[in-house]
Design a protein around this motif. Structure first.
Motif, mmCIF file in Angstrom:
data_model
loop_
_atom_site.group_PDB
_atom_site.id
_atom_site.type_symbol
_atom_site.label_atom_id
_atom_site.label_comp_id
_atom_site.label_asym_id
_atom_site.label_seq_id
_atom_site.Cartn_x
_atom_site.Cartn_y
_atom_site.Cartn_z
ATOM 1 N N ASP A 186 0.329 25.297 42.857
ATOM 2 C CA ASP A 186 0.441 24.151 43.769
ATOM 3 C C ASP A 186 1.409 24.451 44.911
ATOM 4 N N ASP A 191 -0.845 21.856 46.482
ATOM 5 C CA ASP A 191 -1.214 20.993 45.347
ATOM 6 C C ASP A 191 -2.695 21.070 44.975
ATOM 7 N N ALA A 192 -3.419 22.051 45.506
ATOM 8 C CA ALA A 192 -4.865 22.115 45.255
ATOM 9 C C ALA A 192 -5.184 22.381 43.788
ATOM 10 N N SER A 194 -3.625 21.322 41.085
ATOM 11 C CA SER A 194 -3.541 20.069 40.331
ATOM 12 C C SER A 194 -4.635 19.105 40.752
ATOM 13 N N GLU A 195 -4.930 19.058 42.026
ATOM 14 C CA GLU A 195 -5.935 18.127 42.512
ATOM 15 C C GLU A 195 -7.328 18.480 41.991
ATOM 16 N N GLN A 196 -7.627 19.776 41.916
ATOM 17 C CA GLN A 196 -8.951 20.207 41.491
ATOM 18 C C GLN A 196 -9.028 20.512 39.995
ATOM 19 N N TRP A 294 -12.097 14.323 49.563
ATOM 20 C CA TRP A 294 -12.414 14.975 48.295
ATOM 21 C C TRP A 294 -13.917 15.170 48.131
ATOM 22 N N GLN A 331 -4.575 10.129 48.014
ATOM 23 C CA GLN A 331 -4.107 11.492 48.261
ATOM 24 C C GLN A 331 -5.271 12.300 48.803
ATOM 25 N N ARG A 332 -5.129 12.799 50.000
ATOM 26 C CA ARG A 332 -6.225 13.544 50.607
ATOM 27 C C ARG A 332 -6.324 14.947 50.010
ATOM 28 N N ALA A 333 -7.514 15.522 50.115
ATOM 29 C CA ALA A 333 -7.733 16.877 49.625
ATOM 30 C C ALA A 333 -6.834 17.847 50.382
#
Length: 379
Positions: A186, A191-192, A194-196, A294, A331-333
């Motif tokens: 991240d 933070d990609a 955790s987001e994905q 997203w 939270q944006r991508a």
């Protein structure tokens, strides 16, 4: 008056304060630290002379940092008394020594090695969130730092983690340190991970079953009106339809119209690695997701795996027509490769990023519009 022991306990408590610890270990501004010791009252000097003398002596024996003494006059004493005024701590290593706490010394020693072995972008995470690495073997933590520096988005290329080579670790290692590894990635990739989800971020095949909703849109394609199939099976077993509509969310199931020779697969989210399976060769693939950053990130990922995949209802026109139903995207991508998006889709992505309310979920598009768009686009 504070004794060396009392101030050492205060310093130890401050070590356990995440904000203070990060501030003192990551920036030079707080140094040196000065802690007021406190001076005895005239009554204490006159009536508790032995205690005051012991207090003075205890501070003279302190060898860490610098104890600053000052002379003070008392009306009933002929001479001034030299008293400890404040304790100056000049560096993080002196702070740790002054704590007189074995656990703090151990953590500082481990943290020093982790900081030396890691990229600067990872330092704040390591300093602030000790729970990520405390109670784990140092050699494995150092290996995790090395691994986090090597891994990149999509590097697994659809393989299971156990088949990855060149990284010097096995699947069990990744499982044991998955949270730390994800958080370290991240710091490198906004933070990609955790987001994905770590597996989706790496494009690694999840060998644990992820069940997707499968619904035929025409009679006779399947003996069931709806069923759940593991994504790993969908990668290996061809569905009995020429056209496959992949929908991001299950909630839009009720919006789908009857459609000749078409099966819908709903609820995949970022679990898209199965699209690379041979079972989808020769199929006409369509993707319908939320109109938010997203949704477009997932579309981009799906099209990386299947370049001929077509988007359905993911246009600026649709967003504009139903903007009254749009909401704030919490939270944006993060950063991702936009190259697999068409020019109009890239323009839409940039437009959504600029909107205060840039998220239009699938189920807020009216039934009649969904039917009309799907029947027109999926031919």
């Amino acid at each position: 008056m504070k004794s060396p022991t009392e101030l050492a306990q205060q310093l130890t408590r401050q070590w356990h304060n995440n904000t203070l610890r990060a501030q003192r270990l990551l920036t030079p501004e707080p140094w040196p630290l000065k802690f007021v010791i406190g001076k005895p009252t005239a009554t204490q000097v006159l009536q508790q002379a032995a205690s005051v003398q012991q207090h003075i002596q205890s501070w003279r024996q302190v060898s860490v940092g610098q104890v600053v003494f000052e002379h003070k006059s008392y009306r009933r004493l002929a001479e001034t008394v030299e008293l400890p005024s404040y304790w100056q701590i000049n560096s993080p290593s002196e702070w740790v020594q002054a704590c007189q706490d074995a656990a703090v010394r151990h953590e500082f020693a481990v943290l020093s090695q982790l900081i030396s072995a890691s990229d600067s972008c990872m330092h704040e995470l390591l300093v602030r969130e000790r729970s990520l690495w405390r109670h784990k073997p140092l050699n494995e933590l150092l290996d995790t730092l090395v691994l986090a520096g090597k891994l990149t988005p999509g590097c697994a290329q659809g393989q299971p983690l156990r088949l990855l080579s060149g990284y010097g670790v096995d699947t069990k290692f990744v499982e044991r340190h998955q949270t730390l590894l994800r958080r370290l990635l991240d710091t490198r990739f906004a933070d990609a991970a955790s987001e994905q989800g770590l597996l989706n971020f790496l494009d690694a095949l999840d060998e644990k079953d992820h069940w997707l909703l499968v619904r035929p849109l025409a009679e006779g394609l399947l003996p069931f009106q709806r069923l759940r199939i593991a994504s790993t099976e969908l990668a290996q077993t061809a569905l009995p339809a020429t056209r496959i509509l992949l929908a991001e969310n299950e909630r839009c199931e009720h919006l789908l119209p009857p459609l000749h020779d078409c099966i819908a697969v709903l609820g995949a989210g970022f679990d898209l690695a199965w699209l690379a399976g041979q079972a989808l060769e020769g199929k006409q693939l369509y993707y319908w997701g939320d109109l938010d950053t997203w949704g477009l990130a997932m579309l981009a990922r799906a099209r990386q795996l299947r370049p001929n995949l077509q988007a359905v209802m993911m246009t600026q026109e649709i967003f504009t027509d139903y903007a009254d139903f749009a909401v704030h995207e919490p939270q944006r991508a993060g950063r991702f490769d936009l190259s697999s998006l068409m020019a109009s889709e890239q323009k839409l992505f940039n437009h959504l990023q600029q909107q205060e309310k840039g998220r239009l979920e699938q189920e807020f598009i009216p039934l009649e519009r969904v039917h009309a768009e799907i029947e027109e686009q999926i031919t």
